[in-house]
Design a protein around this motif. Structure first.
Motif, short mmCIF file in Angstrom:
data_model
loop_
_atom_site.label_atom_id
_atom_site.label_comp_id
_atom_site.label_asym_id
_atom_site.label_seq_id
_atom_site.Cartn_x
_atom_site.Cartn_y
_atom_site.Cartn_z
N CYS A 96 1.93 -19.73 39.02
CA CYS A 96 2.50 -21.07 39.08
C CYS A 96 4.02 -21.00 38.94
N ILE A 97 4.69 -21.95 39.55
CA ILE A 97 6.13 -22.14 39.36
C ILE A 97 6.35 -23.55 38.85
N ALA A 98 7.15 -23.66 37.81
CA ALA A 98 7.64 -24.97 37.36
C ALA A 98 9.15 -24.96 37.56
N ILE A 99 9.65 -25.94 38.26
CA ILE A 99 11.09 -26.11 38.45
C ILE A 99 11.58 -27.06 37.38
N LYS A 100 12.72 -26.76 36.78
CA LYS A 100 13.25 -27.67 35.78
C LYS A 100 13.52 -29.04 36.42
#
Length: 119
Positions: A96-100
């Protein structure tokens, strides 16, 4: 609140090909989101985003597989977009990627080709 949004991109093949339970997939999103928020807690957009907890705007998208997720992470790094690529341990699997939180116009162009996550 201004037009600040947080994008989360998770691998859809975790469920379809690897048969992960939905709860495990959601946990990956939670891990990545908590990590990116902590890492960017002093950021101006992050602080603004957290001022109104009842009106946060998140968009959860799907990447088809590990290659697509890693490619996105590399593109975000190249453009200095702060994010967290969550790598599940001990398996060492990028999930998973979470972008600020960013103003939508600053990041939408990097994720617009991904579809909303579905079952």
């Amino acid at each position: 609140m201004s037009n600040i949004v947080q994008y989360i991109v998770v691998r859809s093949d975790l469920r379809s090909a690897l048969n992960w339970p939905m709860g495990a997939v959601i946990a990956q999103c939670c891990h990545a989101t908590a990590a990116v928020m902590h890492l960017n807690s002093e950021d101006t957009d992050t602080k603004e985003y957290l001022k109104d907890l009842d009106n946060m705007h998140k968009v959860v998208l799907e990447a088809k597989d590990e290659a697509a997720l890693v490619k996105l992470s590399e593109k975000l790094k190249d453009h200095e977009i702060k994010h967290k690529l969550w790598i599940e341990q001990p398996e060492n699997i990028p999930t998973c990627i979470a972008i600020k939180p960013y103003l939508k116009d600053a990041v939408h162009k990097y994720v617009k080709h991904f579809k909303l996550l579905k079952e």
